[in-house]
Design a protein around this motif. Structure first.
Motif, mmCIF file in Angstrom:
data_model
loop_
_atom_site.group_PDB
_atom_site.id
_atom_site.type_symbol
_atom_site.label_atom_id
_atom_site.label_comp_id
_atom_site.label_asym_id
_atom_site.label_seq_id
_atom_site.Cartn_x
_atom_site.Cartn_y
_atom_site.Cartn_z
ATOM 1 N N ASP A 58 0.657 -1.312 0.122
ATOM 2 C CA ASP A 58 -0.145 -0.077 -0.060
ATOM 3 C C ASP A 58 1.016 1.348 0.047
ATOM 4 O O ASP A 58 0.503 2.015 -0.706
ATOM 5 C CB ASP A 58 -0.851 -0.064 1.138
ATOM 6 N N ASP A 59 1.828 1.251 0.859
ATOM 7 C CA ASP A 59 2.729 2.648 0.846
ATOM 8 C C ASP A 59 3.422 2.738 -0.513
ATOM 9 O O ASP A 59 3.430 3.722 -0.761
ATOM 10 C CB ASP A 59 3.757 2.205 1.974
ATOM 11 N N ARG A 99 10.739 -0.826 -2.089
ATOM 12 C CA ARG A 99 10.081 -0.408 -3.249
ATOM 13 C C ARG A 99 10.492 -1.278 -4.562
ATOM 14 O O ARG A 99 9.689 -1.663 -5.300
ATOM 15 C CB ARG A 99 10.934 0.978 -3.712
ATOM 16 N N SER A 100 11.728 -1.748 -4.643
ATOM 17 C CA SER A 100 11.926 -2.667 -5.992
ATOM 18 C C SER A 100 11.421 -3.858 -6.150
ATOM 19 O O SER A 100 10.762 -4.305 -7.179
ATOM 20 C CB SER A 100 13.474 -2.752 -6.035
ATOM 21 N N PRO A 101 10.977 -4.606 -4.896
ATOM 22 C CA PRO A 101 10.431 -6.005 -4.989
ATOM 23 C C PRO A 101 8.797 -5.643 -5.552
ATOM 24 O O PRO A 101 8.210 -6.336 -6.453
ATOM 25 C CB PRO A 101 10.112 -6.660 -3.630
ATOM 26 N N VAL A 102 8.248 -4.743 -4.885
ATOM 27 C CA VAL A 102 7.015 -4.264 -5.420
ATOM 28 C C VAL A 102 6.718 -3.917 -6.794
ATOM 29 O O VAL A 102 5.836 -4.316 -7.678
ATOM 30 C CB VAL A 102 6.208 -3.312 -4.286
ATOM 31 N N VAL A 103 7.522 -3.167 -7.182
ATOM 32 C CA VAL A 103 7.613 -2.648 -8.411
ATOM 33 C C VAL A 103 8.042 -3.684 -9.517
ATOM 34 O O VAL A 103 7.305 -3.718 -10.540
ATOM 35 C CB VAL A 103 8.601 -1.393 -8.826
ATOM 36 N N ALA A 104 8.854 -4.579 -9.306
ATOM 37 C CA ALA A 104 9.215 -5.750 -10.032
ATOM 38 C C ALA A 104 7.855 -6.487 -10.227
ATOM 39 O O ALA A 104 7.635 -7.080 -11.257
ATOM 40 C CB ALA A 104 10.408 -6.406 -9.572
ATOM 41 N N ALA A 105 7.160 -6.835 -9.260
ATOM 42 C CA ALA A 105 5.969 -7.859 -8.973
ATOM 43 C C ALA A 105 5.006 -7.136 -9.867
ATOM 44 O O ALA A 105 4.490 -8.162 -10.641
ATOM 45 C CB ALA A 105 5.668 -8.013 -7.617
#
Length: 124
Positions: A58-59, A99-105
């Motif tokens: 969410d963040d 940040r990067s895991p969420v964007v990559a997913a």
């Protein structure tokens, strides 16, 4: 043959050697920290949420640069051209845990919806 890309998720400092190796192999370099300036894990120590925790997701997704970050990862793979010149991606943020895991997913979901086979490798 189906298009395939690998997205390597990592942090700046602790994965410096891996970043260098990925660049040597021609990986596209995407720094999501520049697009998503608020680090949800900063200052929370070892107890900070990682990966796919709902509060973390969410963040990250509510930051104004989120769509641009996902679009940058998708564009960097060069899969929209349909050719064989696909690029693997190096998706970086400060620690490689927030940040990067969420964007990559999310970029993975977009690419898969376009028929691209995606593998995500998380180094953090």
């Amino acid at each position: 043959m189906a298009q395939r890309v690998v997205l390597v998720v990592c942090g700046f400092d602790q994965h410096r050697a891996h970043i260098s190796e990925c660049r040597d192999f021609g990986f596209a370099d995407i720094d999501v920290a520049n697009l998503l300036p608020r680090d949800p894990g900063k200052g929370r120590g070892k107890g900070s949420q990682k990966g796919d925790h709902p509060n973390l997701v969410d963040d990250v997704v509510t930051q104004s640069g989120f769509e641009a970050a996902v679009a940058a990862v998708v564009a960097a793979t060069k899969t929209e051209t349909g050719g064989s010149a696909n690029k693997n991606g190096l998706v970086k943020c400060r620690q490689g845990k927030h940040r990067s895991p969420v964007v990559a997913a999310v970029a993975c979901e977009v690419l898969e919806a376009r028929g691209v086979e995606v593998r995500i490798v998380e180094l953090a």
